[in-house]
Design a protein around this motif. Structure first.
Motif, PDB file in Angstrom:
ATOM      1  N   LEU A  88      32.995 -10.721   3.882  1.00  0.00           N
ATOM      2  CA  LEU A  88      33.885 -10.202   2.698  1.00  0.00           C
ATOM      3  C   LEU A  88      33.854 -11.396   1.689  1.00  0.00           C
ATOM      4  N   SER A  89      34.106 -11.156   0.568  1.00  0.00           N
ATOM      5  CA  SER A  89      34.490 -12.080  -0.535  1.00  0.00           C
ATOM      6  C   SER A  89      35.917 -11.998  -1.145  1.00  0.00           C
ATOM      7  N   PRO A  90      36.575 -13.292  -1.657  1.00  0.00           N
ATOM      8  CA  PRO A  90      37.531 -13.239  -1.888  1.00  0.00           C
ATOM      9  C   PRO A  90      38.150 -12.436  -3.024  1.00  0.00           C
ATOM     10  N   THR A 111      41.358  -9.033   0.478  1.00  0.00           N
ATOM     11  CA  THR A 111      41.179 -10.399   0.827  1.00  0.00           C
ATOM     12  C   THR A 111      41.937 -11.160  -0.226  1.00  0.00           C
ATOM     13  N   LYS A 112      42.232 -12.566   0.239  1.00  0.00           N
ATOM     14  CA  LYS A 112      42.894 -13.444  -0.536  1.00  0.00           C
ATOM     15  C   LYS A 112      42.172 -14.086  -1.531  1.00  0.00           C
ATOM     16  N   ALA A 113      42.796 -14.450  -2.426  1.00  0.00           N
ATOM     17  CA  ALA A 113      41.956 -15.038  -3.608  1.00  0.00           C
ATOM     18  C   ALA A 113      41.510 -16.720  -3.413  1.00  0.00           C
ATOM     19  N   ALA A 114      40.417 -17.088  -4.080  1.00  0.00           N
ATOM     20  CA  ALA A 114      39.875 -18.217  -3.749  1.00  0.00           C
ATOM     21  C   ALA A 114      39.058 -18.614  -5.190  1.00  0.00           C
ATOM     22  N   GLU A 115      38.815 -20.141  -5.210  1.00  0.00           N
ATOM     23  CA  GLU A 115      37.960 -20.455  -6.328  1.00  0.00           C
ATOM     24  C   GLU A 115      36.601 -19.833  -6.420  1.00  0.00           C
ATOM     25  N   PRO A 116      36.090 -19.602  -7.757  1.00  0.00           N
ATOM     26  CA  PRO A 116      34.779 -19.047  -7.838  1.00  0.00           C
ATOM     27  C   PRO A 116      33.623 -19.803  -7.017  1.00  0.00           C
ATOM     28  N   GLU A 117      32.915 -18.956  -6.534  1.00  0.00           N
ATOM     29  CA  GLU A 117      31.881 -19.678  -5.814  1.00  0.00           C
ATOM     30  C   GLU A 117      30.429 -19.662  -6.647  1.00  0.00           C
ATOM     31  N   GLU A 118      30.467 -18.962  -7.752  1.00  0.00           N
ATOM     32  CA  GLU A 118      29.404 -19.135  -8.488  1.00  0.00           C
ATOM     33  C   GLU A 118      29.759 -19.359  -9.994  1.00  0.00           C
ATOM     34  N   ASN A 119      28.548 -19.759 -10.824  1.00  0.00           N
ATOM     35  CA  ASN A 119      29.067 -20.100 -12.197  1.00  0.00           C
ATOM     36  C   ASN A 119      28.175 -19.054 -13.058  1.00  0.00           C
ATOM     37  N   ASP A 159      32.757 -11.223  -8.278  1.00  0.00           N
ATOM     38  CA  ASP A 159      32.691 -12.708  -8.084  1.00  0.00           C
ATOM     39  C   ASP A 159      33.570 -13.313  -8.699  1.00  0.00           C
ATOM     40  N   SER A 160      34.682 -12.807  -9.243  1.00  0.00           N
ATOM     41  CA  SER A 160      35.812 -13.987  -9.941  1.00  0.00           C
ATOM     42  C   SER A 160      36.485 -14.785  -8.716  1.00  0.00           C
ATOM     43  N   ASN A 161      36.546 -14.036  -7.592  1.00  0.00           N
ATOM     44  CA  ASN A 161      37.104 -14.850  -6.349  1.00  0.00           C
ATOM     45  C   ASN A 161      38.797 -14.745  -6.723  1.00  0.00           C
ATOM     46  N   GLY A 162      39.296 -14.401  -7.886  1.00  0.00           N
ATOM     47  CA  GLY A 162      40.887 -14.338  -7.840  1.00  0.00           C
ATOM     48  C   GLY A 162      40.911 -14.079  -9.359  1.00  0.00           C
ATOM     49  N   PRO A 163      42.351 -14.106  -9.769  1.00  0.00           N
ATOM     50  CA  PRO A 163      42.667 -13.718 -11.102  1.00  0.00           C
ATOM     51  C   PRO A 163      42.666 -14.852 -11.991  1.00  0.00           C
ATOM     52  N   GLY A 164      42.860 -14.465 -13.450  1.00  0.00           N
ATOM     53  CA  GLY A 164      42.591 -15.416 -14.440  1.00  0.00           C
ATOM     54  C   GLY A 164      41.230 -16.115 -14.755  1.00  0.00           C
ATOM     55  N   ARG A 211      37.644 -13.921   5.492  1.00  0.00           N
ATOM     56  CA  ARG A 211      36.292 -13.642   4.869  1.00  0.00           C
ATOM     57  C   ARG A 211      35.483 -12.578   5.824  1.00  0.00           C
ATOM     58  N   SER A 212      36.006 -11.975   6.859  1.00  0.00           N
ATOM     59  CA  SER A 212      35.072 -11.130   7.642  1.00  0.00           C
ATOM     60  C   SER A 212      36.174  -9.898   8.074  1.00  0.00           C
ATOM     61  N   VAL A 213      35.567  -8.836   8.761  1.00  0.00           N
ATOM     62  CA  VAL A 213      36.101  -7.844   9.301  1.00  0.00           C
ATOM     63  C   VAL A 213      35.351  -7.152   9.877  1.00  0.00           C
ATOM     64  N   GLN A 214      35.799  -6.355  10.955  1.00  0.00           N
ATOM     65  CA  GLN A 214      35.100  -5.508  12.054  1.00  0.00           C
ATOM     66  C   GLN A 214      35.159  -4.155  11.785  1.00  0.00           C
ATOM     67  N   LEU A 215      33.916  -3.512  11.561  1.00  0.00           N
ATOM     68  CA  LEU A 215      34.095  -2.001  11.169  1.00  0.00           C
ATOM     69  C   LEU A 215      33.576  -1.338  12.256  1.00  0.00           C
ATOM     70  N   SER A 216      34.194  -0.199  12.751  1.00  0.00           N
ATOM     71  CA  SER A 216      33.484   0.550  13.881  1.00  0.00           C
ATOM     72  C   SER A 216      33.767   1.808  13.590  1.00  0.00           C
TER      73      SER A 216
END
Length: 1186
Positions: free
Chosen positions: A695-697, A725-733, A758-763, A645-650
Motif C-alpha cells: 500500500l501507499s501512504p 493508510t497514514k500520511a508520509a513524506e513524498p517518495e517521488e519528485n 503519489d502525494s503521500n499526504g495532505p498539503g 504499508r500492507s494488507v492481506q486480502l482474501s
C-alpha cells in the motif's frame, strides 16, 4: 445330447441317488397343468402382520388354485370362524378372501385377532400363514403445560418430544408455526427418539414455536405437541436483567457460558447394548454436547465397517448399516471430539435372526410306484425348530401313510400310490418369528404333453443367445430331445445347452443358426413334439456416436447419432438427458438423427444419450455437454493483517462455470483522490484466494477481485471495506522537468505534477530551485502550490541554468531531486553567414558553400541554415517571368548544401540565413548564378493535315521547356504495311525556326508512323509520335470533281434516270442467271479481255506486280468500286481507305490523325465526294457494277 430322466448307467446305487435328485430338480421346474387333478396351492394371501385402517373395510386375502377347485374355511384365534353368523363378513365368490364391512357399522377393534385360511379339495388341504389383524392407531398428545425455557448462551439443551404410542410408530419432525422445518446442523439435530438436541445454544435459537409433529402414515394424520418456548441469554444480558430475587436455579442447568470438552447426551455412560434382527437396518446413535460443537466419528472395534452397506445420517451422529447379518455383530465405538478433548462410547451389537429358508419344500409330482423327497431346511438365531403338518394337521396326528417316512427336516416317499397325494406344511420357528411353506405330493400317470404354443417364431439378434422354449409335462417325467430341420440329427451338448424345463439355449446364435427346431418329449405312456422357428437379425449399431461438446452459455449445440439396423426391423431413436426425458422446452428439437439445443443455459449441462430401440435389441451412446462461461464474481472479500504499508486480502471464488479459473485480478479504488476510478493492483494464480498487497501512504483503499478463465473475465466482485493508510513524506519528485525560456529575458520551469495517489499526504507543494550553470551564484528557491509551471524573469538571453524541482507535503520533503540543464529565452540571430559562393554542378543541381556565424551571435539553439533561392528570368529572351522563392533548410552546423531540381538555362539568385529556436537571422549578400543548357522537352504537339495522294503536311509547336536554344528538329518516319510491319526509316533534319513541313513523293493509300523531337546544344529531347495515311490517286479525285459539275445539269438528271432503269433491269437479269449457276456477262468479259496494263502495287516495296483473281466465282461485293484507271485493290488489304469508311474524302483531325470509322468489310455508303450534298456520281455508280 439327449435329455433323459434316467442318467447314464453307472451302478445301481448311484443311479438311484441321481434319479431322486433329478426328479426333484425337474419337477420343481414343472407346473402341473390346471386341467389335471392336483392338490390346492395358495397363490396369494395377506401379510402376517396386517395393520388395517379402522376407517375402511377389512379385506383379508386368501387365493388358491387346484383341481377340483378348492373350498375355503377360516379360523380366528385358533378356532373355526363361522362367517355365516356374522352379517358384516362375507367371502368373495370362487375365492377365500374375506371382506368385513365396518364403514357403516361395526368397529375394527372387534375383529382384531389371528386369522388362518384353509384351501381344501379331494387331494389335500393347504393353509395360509397366521395373519395378525390390528387396526392402526394415531392417539393425541396428552395435554401438558410447558414453561418457557431460559438458558445461557453456550449451554446444551434437549427439547423432549415423547410422541404418543401409535400403530405403526409415527414419523417425527420439528417445525415452527409456519409449518417450516427447523434448520438442523452439527450443533442442532433430532435424535432417533424424536428429541431435539442442542450441543450448545446461541442467541438466534431464541424462539417461541419449537413444535414436535408426529405423522401417522397409515391413517394420513399428523399430531402436534404444544409449542416449546426457548429464551437464550448472553452473560451481558444476564448482568443487566438479573434481579435480587432471581436465583440461578431458575435457569436451565447450572453451568455458565464457558468452553468445554464434549459430553454425550445420548447414549449415557461409556457402554451400551443394541440388538437387531438379520436383514434389518442397524441404526446406532451418538449425540454429544460441548463448546466448540463436537464432531462425531465411528469405528468398529474388532473389524472394519462394511464398505458398501454403511451410511451416515444426521451429520454423522447416526450410523446405519443396511442388510445386517450375524457377521455385523461386535463392538462399535463413537468418538465425540472438539478442540478441548474427546469422549468415547462403545455399543455392543448382537444380530439375531428370525427363521430364513435354506431349502424350502417344493411341489412334488410322482407317477405311481416312484420315489420322492420333501426337504425343509431353515436357519436363524437361535436355530429354528422344524415341524411338519399334512393337510393342515400335525403329521403326528395325521393318518399313517406307508409310503412316507419322516427324517427330521426331510420326508422320504417310496412306491407312492394315488392315495399318497396330499399337501404337506413345513413350519420353522424361533422366538423372533416363523416360516410356513406348503408343498404338495401329487401322484399322477400322464402321457407327455407340450405346454409351449406350437410353431412359435423366435427372432434373435446375431451373436446373442437364443432361448427356444419347449415347456412340457408328463408323469413319469418325460425325456426330451431337440432336432434341427426335418432330417436333422439329435442336437448335442457340445454346441447347445439343455435346460431342465425343456428350453434349448444356443449360446451364440449365428446366421446359420436360423431354421426350424423340433422338440420331442417321451415317457412310457406316449410321445409329443413341437416345432419352433428361429430367425437371426443383424444387430442394431450406432455408427456415428454423439461427441463430447463444450459450449458457452447462450450458444447452441448439435448432437448427431446415426444408426444402422436390420432392414426388417423398425427402429425408434430416443434422446435422454441424464437418463431421463428431454425437457418439454422449445429450445430442444430433434430432427431425424440430430438433437439441437438452442440458447444453452447451466441447466443443460448434462449427459445426453441417444437410444436406438428395435423389438429385439437396444443400443445407446452418450456424450456429455459441458456448459462453460465466464466465472461468477468472487465474493466475501475480507481485509486482514492491516498494517501501515500492507494488507492481506482474501475472498471466496465464485462458480467457475466448468472452466477452471486461471487468474484473479485485484483492482483498487482511491476514494480520497480519484473516487469511482479503479486501477490495476496485481494478479495471482487461480488457485490462490488470498494475497498480501503493498500500500501507499495517504490513500483510502477499497479493493475488488475479478476472476479469469479461458472464456473471459467475470464481473467485478463487490468492493471490500475501506482502509485509509497514514500520511508520509513524498517518495517521488515530479518528472519531465524542463527549463526553457519563452522570452529573451525569462526562464520557464515546467514539470509533470505528482498524482494525488503519489502525494503521500495532505498539503502537496513543490520547491523550485535554479542558478546559472557557469556562474558562482547560490541556488535560488521558491515553494509553490500544486502547479506545473514557474517563470523566472530578468534573465540574460540564452544562458544555461541548473534547475531542480522537489515535492513536499505537510509531513516532509521528498528525496533530493535530479538536476537538469535549461536555458533562458532565445533572441533572433545577429549575424548573417559570410563568404557565400555557388558551384553549379549541372543544369539541375548546384552546391552552395558558406562560412558559419560565431556561436555567440546565434543567441539560441542553432537549428541550422536556411537557403532562399529563386529564378529571376529564363536565359532565353523568350520567357522572362518572376518565380516565387523556394526554401531549403539544412539542420545543424552545416557549411554547405545542395540545391536540386533547378531548371536548365536559367538565372537564379540566393541568400543564406542562420536559424535558431526564435527564428531567422539576417540574410547574406545575394548570390547570382546561371544553369547551363539542358535537353528540351517534347514539342507541344504534332499534327498531320491535308493528306493527298503522295503528300502529308506536318504542323507542330516548339517545346514548352526548351531548356536552352533550339538548334534543330529531327523527323523520322517509316511506312506500315497491312501486317503492321515497319518499313525503312527516313531521317530528316528541320530548322529550329520552322513549325510546319510538307512531305511529298509518298506512296498513296499508305500508313506512315512519325517520330519528332527537338534539339539543343545539350542534346535531343523527348520525342512525340503520330501516324497518318495518304489518300487514293488524283485521277479518281478529278473524276469525282467532274461528276459533281455534270450532276448540276438538268439534262443529265433525265439521262441518269434512264441509266438507273437500265441498271435495275440488268440487276434482275444477273440475279436470275446467278441463281442458275452462270457467270455475270461483265465478269466473263473481264476474264476474257484482261488489260495487261492494270496491275496492282505490291505491298512490300511499292512496285507493281502481276494481278490475279483467285476468286473467279465469288460475286462482287456490294458497294465495291473500281477506280477510273482500273487499279484493283485486294479485299484483304488493311490499308484500304474504303475499309476506313469514307474513301478519298476521309477526314483527319488537327493533329493529322484519321477520323473515319473503321468498318472492316461492311457495306459502304456511296461516296459523298468532297463533302458535297449533291446526288451520287453516275460514273461511280457505273463503276460499282463493272
Amino acid at each position: 445330447m439327449q435329455l433323459k430322466i434316467m442318467p447314464p448307467k453307472k451302478s445301481l446305487s448311484v443311479c438311484r441317488a441321481s434319479l431322486i435328485l433329478f426328479l426333484c430338480q425337474v419337477m420343481n421346474a414343472l407346473e402341473v397343468p390346471l386341467d389335471l387333478v392336483q392338490p390346492p396351492t395358495i397363490i396369494h394371501q395377506s401379510p402376517k402382520d396386517y395393520i388395517i385402517d379402522p376407517r375402511e373395510n377389512i379385506e383379508i386375502q386368501c387365493e388358491a388354485k387346484g383341481k377340483p377347485p378348492p373350498s375355503f374355511s377360516w379360523t380366528r384365534n385358533g378356532t373355526h370362524f363361522d362367517i355365516d353368523k356374522d352379517p358384516l363378513v362375507k367371502m368373495l365368490p370362487n375365492s377365500g378372501t374375506l371382506v368385513i364391512s365396518i364403514t357403516i357399522e361395526g368397529k375394527a377393534e372387534a375383529y382384531e385377532g389371528v386369522y388362518q385360511c384353509t384351501a381344501r379339495n379331494e387331494r389335500g388341504a393347504a393353509i395360509s400363514n397366521n395373519i395378525v389383524i390390528r387396526p392402526s392407531r394415531s392417539p393425541l398428545w396428552t395435554k401438558e403445560k410447558l414453561e418457557q425455557i431460559t438458558i445461557l448462551k453456550g449451554q446444551s439443551l434437549v427439547l423432549p418430544c415423547r410422541p404418543p404410542l401409535g400403530l405403526p410408530p409415527p414419523i417425527i419432525f420439528w417445525m415452527d408455526n409456519s409449518f417450516q422445518r427447523l434448520p438442523q446442523s452439527e450443533r442442532v439435530s433430532q435424535g432417533l427418539n424424536g428429541d431435539l438436541y442442542f450441543s450448545n445454544v446461541l442467541p438466534e435459537d431464541t424462539r417461541e414455536d419449537y413444535i414436535c409433529y408426529a405423522r401417522f402414515n397409515h391413517t394420513q394424520t399428523i399430531q402436534q405437541k404444544q409449542p416449546i418456548s426457548v429464551k437464550v441469554h448472553s452473560m451481558d444480558e444476564l448482568n443487566d436483567t438479573i434481579t435480587a430475587n432471581l436465583s440461578d436455579s431458575e435457569f436451565y442447568g447450572a453451568k455458565s457460558y464457558i468452553e468445554r470438552p464434549p459430553k454425550l447426551l445420548t447414549p449415557e455412560g461409556q457402554t451400551s447394548h443394541k440388538e437387531e434382527l438379520r436383514e434389518n437396518v442397524l441404526s446406532l446413535e451418538c449425540i454429544a454436547e460441548g463448546l466448540p460443537t463436537p464432531s462425531i466419528n465411528w469405528t468398529k472395534v474388532d473389524g472394519e465397517l462394511p464398505v458398501n452397506r454403511t451410511f451416515y445420517k444426521n451429520f454423522k451422529k447416526t450410523l446405519n448399516i443396511i442388510h445386517v447379518s450375524e457377521a455385523d455383530s461386535g463392538k462399535y465405538k463413537c468418538t465425540a471430539r472438539n478442540s478441548l478433548g474427546f469422549v468415547e462410547h462403545t455399543i455392543s451389537v448382537t444380530v439375531k435372526a428370525a427363521p430364513y429358508w435354506i431349502t424350502a419344500p417344493r411341489n412334488l409330482v410322482l407317477s405311481p410306484g416312484e420315489d420322492g423327497t420333501l426337504i425343509c431346511r431353515a436357519n436363524g438365531n437361535p436355530k429354528p425348530s422344524i415341524s411338519w403338518l399334512t393337510n393342515g394337521v400335525p403329521i403326528e396326528m395325521a393318518p399313517d401313510d406307508p409310503s412316507r417316512k419322516i427324517d427330521g427336516d426331510t420326508i422320504l416317499f417310496s412306491d407312492v400310490q394315488e392315495s399318497s397325494s396330499a399337501v404337506y406344511q413345513c413350519n420353522a420357528s424361533n422366538e423372533y418369528g416363523y416360516l410356513l411353506a406348503n408343498a404338495f405330493v401329487n401322484v399322477l400317470a400322464e402321457p407327455p404333453r407340450i405346454l409351449t404354443e406350437a410353431n412359435l417364431r423366435y427372432q434373435v439378434i446375431s451373436d446373442r443367445p437364443a432361448m427356444l422354449d419347449c415347456a412340457f409335462f408328463g408323469s413319469p417325467i418325460p425325456t426330451i430331445e431337440w432336432f434341427k430341420g426335418t432330417k436333422g440329427s439329435v442336437l448335442q451338448e457340445d454346441t447347445y445347452v439343455f435346460h431342465d424345463n425343456g428350453t434349448l439355449e444356443i449360446p451364440v446364435a449365428q446366421k446359420d443358426s436360423a431354421g426350424t427346431y423340433t422338440c420331442v418329449v417321451r415317457n412310457k405312456l406316449g410321445m409329443a413334439k413341437n416345432d419352433v422357428h428361429l430367425e437371426i437379425k443383424d444387430p442394431t449399431r450406432i455408427i456415428k456416436q454423439p461427441e463430447y461438446k463444450v459450449v458457452q452459455r447462450g450458444g447452441k449445440v448439435s448432437f448427431e447419432c446415426t444408426v444402422k439396423h436390420d432392414p426388417t426391423l423398425i427402429t425408434t431413436l430416443t434422446w435422454l438427458k441424464d437418463n431421463g426425458e428431454l425437457p418439454n422446452d422449445g429450445r430442444f428439437s430433434v430432427d431425424n438423427d440430430h438433437l439441437l439445443i438452442m440458447n444453452i443455459s447451466d441447466e443443460d449441462d448434462a449427459t445426453y444419450t441417444c437410444v436406438a430401440n428395435t423389438s429385439l435389441d437396444m443400443v445407446s451412446a452418450s456424450a456429455m455437454l459441458r456448459v462453460v462461461d465466464r466465472p461468477n464474481p468472487p465474493f466475501d472479500l475480507e481485509l486482514t493483517s492491516l498494517l501501515e504499508r500492507s494488507v492481506q486480502l482474501s475472498w471466496i471464488p465464485g462458480d467457475e462455470n466448468n472452466s477452471p479459473i486461471t487468474d484473479f485480478i485485484i483492482e483498487y479504488e482511491d476514494a480520497l483522490h480519484e473516487p469511482g476510478i479503479w486501477h490495476y493492483q496485481t494478479d495471482v494464480p487461480g488457485t490462490q484466494t488470498t494475497v498480501e498487497l503493498k500500500l501507499s501512504p495517504y490513500v483510502k483503499y477499497s479493493f475488488r477481485v475479478i476472476a479469469v478463465n479461458s472464456i473471459g473475465r467475470s464481473l467485478p466482485s463487490e468492493a471490500s471495506e475501506y482502509y485509509m493508510t497514514k500520511a508520509a513524506e513524498p517518495e517521488e519528485n515530479p518528472t519531465a522537468v524542463e527549463g526553457i525560456g519563452s522570452e529573451p529575458d525569462n526562464l520557464v520551469i515546467t514539470w509533470q505534477p505528482l498524482k494525488g495517489f503519489d502525494s503521500n499526504g495532505p498539503g502537496l507543494q513543490y520547491k523550485v530551485s535554479w542558478r546559472q550553470k557557469d556562474g558562482d551564484d547560490e541556488w535560488t528557491s521558491v515553494v509553490v502550490a500544486n502547479v506545473s509551471k514557474y517563470i523566472v524573469s530578468g534573465t540574460p538571453t540564452f544562458v544555461p541554468y541548473l534547475v531542480k524541482v522537489q515535492a513536499l507535503n505537510d509531513v516532509g520533503f521528498a528525496p533530493e531531486p535530479m538536476i537538469i540543464i535549461g536555458h533562458s529565452g532565445e533572441d533572433l540571430p545577429m549575424v548573417a553567414p559570410s563568404n557565400v559562393h555557388v558551384n553549379v554542378v549541372n543544369s539541375t543541381l548546384a552546391e552552395v558553400h558558406w562560412e558559419p556565424v560565431p556561436p555567440k551571435s546565434v543567441r539560441g539553439h542553432l537549428k541550422g541554415y536556411r537557403i532562399y533561392y529563386w529564378k529571376v528570368k529564363n536565359s532565353s529572351k523568350r520567357n522572362r517571368r518572376h518565380v516565387e522563392k523556394k526554401i531549403l533548410t539544412f539542420s545543424g552546423n552545416k557549411t554547405h548544401g545542395m540545391l536540386p531540381g533547378l531548371e536548365p538555362f536559367s538565372h537564379y539568385t540566393l541568400n543564406v540565413r542562420v536559424v535558431n529556436g526564435k527564428g531567422e537571422g539576417p540574410a547574406s549578400v545575394d548570390q547570382v548564378f546561371n544553369t547551363p543548357e539542358g535537353v528540351p522537352s517534347a514539342p507541344l504537339f504534332l499534327k498531320i493535315v491535308n493528306p493527298t495522294l503522295d503528300s502529308l503536311t506536318l504542323e507542330w509547336d516548339p517545346p514548352s521547356h526548351p531548356n536552352g536554344i533550339l538548334t534543330a528538329y529531327t523527323l523520322k518516319f517509316q511506312p506500315i504495311n497491312s501486317t503492321h510491319e515497319l518499313g525503312p526509316l527516313v531521317d530528316l533534319k528541320i530548322a529550329a525556326n520552322m513549325t510546319s513541313l510538307v512531305l511529298r513523293n509518298l506512296s498513296y493509300s499508305t500508313r506512315y508512323k512519325f517520330y519528332f523531337y527537338a534539339q539543343t546544344s545539350a542534346g535531343s529531347g523527348s520525342q512525340i509520335t503520330e501516324e497518318a495515311v495518304t489518300t487514293v490517286d488524283e485521277g479518281k479525285m478529278a473524276m469525282a470533281s467532274r461528276q459533281v459539275d455534270i450532276a448540276t445539269q438538268g439534262w443529265f438528271i433525265g439521262l441518269m434516270c434512264a441509266v438507273a432503269l437500265l441498271i435495275l433491269i440488268l440487276l434482275i437479269v444477273c440475279f436470275i442467271r446467278r441463281n442458275k449457276g452462270g457467270k455475270y456477262p461483265v465478269k466473263e468479259k473481264e476474264d476474257a479481255h484482261a488489260d495487261p496494263e492494270i496491275q496492282p502495287m505490291k505491298e512490300d516495296d511499292g512496285t507493281f506486280g502481276e494481278y490475279s483473281d483467285a476468286e473467279d466465282h465469288k460475286p462482287l461485293k456490294k458497294g465495291s468500286r473500281t477506280p477510273s484507271d482500273r487499279t484493283v485493290k485486294k479485299e484483304d488489304s488493311d490499308d484500304s481507305l474504303v475499309d476506313y469508311g469514307e474513301g478519298v474524302n476521309g477526314q483527319f483531325n488537327e493533329d493529322g490523325s484519321f477520323i473515319g470509322q473503321y468498318s472492316g468489310k461492311k457495306e459502304k455508303e456511296p461516296a459523298e465526294g468532297n463533302e458535297s450534298s449533291e446526288a451520287p456520281s453516275p460514273v461511280n455508280a457505273m463503276n460499282s457494277f463493272v
